[in-house]
Design an enzyme around this catalytic site. Structure first.
Site, PDB file in Angstrom:
ATOM      1  N   GLY A 248       0.844  -1.194   0.000  1.00  0.00           N
ATOM      2  CA  GLY A 248       0.000   0.000   0.000  1.00  0.00           C
ATOM      3  C   GLY A 248       0.873   1.235   0.000  1.00  0.00           C
ATOM      4  O   GLY A 248       2.090   1.142   0.130  1.00  0.00           O
ATOM      5  N   LYS A 249       0.231   2.395  -0.117  1.00  0.00           N
ATOM      6  CA  LYS A 249       0.987   3.641  -0.193  1.00  0.00           C
ATOM      7  C   LYS A 249       1.899   3.838   1.007  1.00  0.00           C
ATOM      8  O   LYS A 249       3.024   4.297   0.882  1.00  0.00           O
ATOM      9  CB  LYS A 249       0.029   4.820  -0.278  1.00  0.00           C
ATOM     10  CG  LYS A 249      -0.064   5.352  -1.683  1.00  0.00           C
ATOM     11  CD  LYS A 249      -0.622   6.738  -1.687  1.00  0.00           C
ATOM     12  CE  LYS A 249      -0.563   7.265  -3.112  1.00  0.00           C
ATOM     13  NZ  LYS A 249      -1.307   8.449  -3.315  1.00  0.00           N
ATOM     14  N   ARG A 250       1.390   3.470   2.161  1.00  0.00           N
ATOM     15  CA  ARG A 250       2.169   3.710   3.369  1.00  0.00           C
ATOM     16  C   ARG A 250       3.383   2.784   3.478  1.00  0.00           C
ATOM     17  O   ARG A 250       4.326   3.046   4.193  1.00  0.00           O
ATOM     18  CB  ARG A 250       1.284   3.553   4.600  1.00  0.00           C
ATOM     19  CG  ARG A 250       1.287   4.840   5.391  1.00  0.00           C
ATOM     20  CD  ARG A 250       0.583   4.683   6.699  1.00  0.00           C
ATOM     21  NE  ARG A 250      -0.860   4.657   6.525  1.00  0.00           N
ATOM     22  CZ  ARG A 250      -1.665   3.966   7.315  1.00  0.00           C
ATOM     23  NH1 ARG A 250      -1.181   3.222   8.287  1.00  0.00           N
ATOM     24  NH2 ARG A 250      -2.968   4.007   7.148  1.00  0.00           N
ATOM     25  N   ASP A 251       3.334   1.672   2.776  1.00  0.00           N
ATOM     26  CA  ASP A 251       4.468   0.737   2.832  1.00  0.00           C
ATOM     27  C   ASP A 251       5.495   0.996   1.745  1.00  0.00           C
ATOM     28  O   ASP A 251       6.417   0.214   1.572  1.00  0.00           O
ATOM     29  CB  ASP A 251       3.993  -0.710   2.672  1.00  0.00           C
ATOM     30  CG  ASP A 251       2.698  -0.974   3.390  1.00  0.00           C
ATOM     31  OD1 ASP A 251       2.732  -0.914   4.609  1.00  0.00           O
ATOM     32  OD2 ASP A 251       1.679  -1.206   2.717  1.00  0.00           O
ATOM     33  N   GLY A 252       5.304   2.022   0.980  1.00  0.00           N
ATOM     34  CA  GLY A 252       6.313   2.340  -0.033  1.00  0.00           C
ATOM     35  C   GLY A 252       5.794   2.296  -1.452  1.00  0.00           C
ATOM     36  O   GLY A 252       6.554   2.492  -2.390  1.00  0.00           O
TER      37      GLY A 252
END
Ligand code: GLU
Length: 479
Positions: A248-252
């Site tokens: 996801g976006k938060r994981d890169g």
């Protein structure tokens, strides 16, 4: 050497993220590996107009260029099979679709959406999967473009070889009469990518795992069109670090170009992407792009999903920063210098940079690591109080130590890193302090930064006067 033609065929549906960039990179590596016999194609698959996001095509090109993944044929550069944008190739798909119609392998879909829904409902009620082919019309109308055109499939079992996944197989239920041309005149991905891969003589199709379940349909279409299949290589998903969810976006999973703005080097990104689910069979982790071109192979791509480890990426970035010549690094860091460094003497700046090189994890660390070389830092005792060892000393003891350092350094005539270190070592002995205490304290009181390069060299570059002034200020600060 055999001819290798690979392609990257993104849909312009937004920014380019890690998974897509890795697909492009693997296809590019394979082509580059074949030297003059390799061609890497960039084709834009924009036949789903509803999903298109404005600006994506330019963005895809910019991202590949930043990575250094230059295409030989495709949008902007042209080539023997242009145009390379599918929406500009509609006539070609119509012609190929007509061939299937003429051969009795495609037909116009006569049903209304309501009728189709009714079939679906019925299948659901009878607890069986809905297959369009069970409702194949006996007398389909002539295809005039107003109805979707469907492939008349020939369901069968398949066993095939995937260059990454190995032997795969599927049953008849995986194959249905899928739409090849929609009623808006645009072809579906399922159809036009096969036409284009054939026309563009693509030898290796590398793509994400999300297309694996559709592969039996593709195989059936290759057969119907009497096409030789390219080598198929399915790349597993890139997962978040926990291995449980898709990235996801938060994981890169962000825009590739954002990494550049955050101070990552493209060669580190290439190294990182290449080793997301691939290794060369040794323990080697740091690869130059040339090494990757030499050693990359599809059969060493792992079958299970890769995990996106941002810490590893950060580490790799540091390794690639260290590998740059000072001259090259100096070019790359240009936009990252703190404002106060812009008017500094270029030679002094270069000295500071050479000192900071070993400590940079990203180019964006530059201001934090070097600001105090160009401007007076604000005194910040929280750096001392936050230090496990230093906070054991009372403020008076801390000042006493700083005063002692000031005294010995003030009488120092040779201001080279080596002799500064020698003086500090003598002080260490005299005071009986641990290096972790004395050196940290002096480091903080001369830089007021959370981290900095080696102390002796930092003091040497700061210069005697600055060091003396800063230590004097720290000693006389009321805190
Ligand atoms: N257009 C597809 C996508 O963007 C590409 C799939 C393929 O490479 O065949 O996901």
């Amino acid at each position: 050497m055999t001819t290798i033609r690979t392609r990257f065929a993104p849909s312009p549906t937004g920014f380019m993220h890690v998974g897509a960039a890795r697909t492009a990179l693997f296809a590019w590596l394979l082509a580059r590996q074949a030297g003059n016999n390799g061609t890497f194609i960039l084709r834009i698959e924009d036949t789903d107009k509803q999903r298109e996001v404005e600006g994506s095509i330019a963005h895809i090109g910019d991202s590949l260029q930043w990575l250094g993944v230059q295409w030989d044929e495709g949008i902007a550069v042209g080539g023997p099979h242009q145009p390379y944008i599918q929406s500009e190739r509609l006539e070609i798909y119509k012609e190929w679709a007509q061939r299937l119609v003429d051969a009795g392998r495609a037909y116009a879909d006569p049903y209304s959406p309501q009728e189709l829904d009714a079939f679906r409902e019925k299948a659901k009620a009878e607890k069986r999967p809905f297959l369009y082919r069970d409702h194949r019309p006996e007398q389909p109308p002539a295809w005039d473009g107003s109805q979707p055109l469907r492939f008349k499939s020939n369901p069968q079992n398949y066993t095939w070889h995937d260059a990454v996944m190995g032997e795969l197989s599927s049953g008849e239920e995986a194959i249905d009469d899928f739409i090849i041309i929609k009623s808006d005149g645009y072809p579906t991905y399922n159809f036009c990518h096969i036409v284009d891969d054939a026309i563009m003589e693509v030898t290796h199709v590398l793509r994400s795992q999300e297309f694996l379940s559709s592969t039996p349909k593709f195989l059936n279409l290759y057969d119907a069109l009497k096409l030789k299949r390219p080598v198929l290589a399915t790349l597993p998903f890139v997962m978040a670090i926990d291995g449980k969810k898709k990235l996801g976006k938060r994981d890169g999973a962000k825009d590739i170009l954002d990494y550049g703005k955050e101070g990552y080097l493209p060669e580190a990104m290439v190294n990182f992407l290449a080793t997301l689910g691939w290794n060369d069979g040794t323990e080697q982790e740091v690869f130059t792009t040339d090494e990757l071109i030499k050693t990359f192979s599809l059969d060493r791509v792992q079958k299970s999903p890769a995990r996106f480890d941002e810490q590893r990426f950060l580490w790799l970035n540091g390794q690639h920063i260290r590998a740059l010549s000072l001259e090259e690094l100096s070019k790359r860091v240009e936009p990252f210098w703190p404002e106060s460094a812009r008017s500094a003497d270029p030679e002094y700046r270069l000295k500071v940079l050479s000192l900071a090189q070993d400590r940079l994890k990203t180019l964006a660390d530059l201001p934090a690591l070097t600001q105090y070389f160009f401007e007076e830092p604000a005194i910040d005792w929280s750096l001392v109080d936050g230090n496990k060892q230093l906070k054991k000393l009372s403020p008076a003891q801390q000042k006493e130590l700083l005063q002692a350092a000031l005294d010995v350094l003030a009488s120092q005539t040779d201001w080279s890193a080596a002799s500064i270190q020698e003086t500090l070592n003598q002080l260490l002995e005299k005071t009986g302090q641990k290096p972790g205490i004395l050196f940290s304290l002096v480091r903080i009181a001369t830089t007021w930064a959370p981290f900095s390069p080696a102390l002796d060299e930092t003091l040497a570059i700061l210069g005697k006067e600055t060091v003396q002034n800063r230590l004097t200020q720290a000693v006389s600060d009321p805190r």
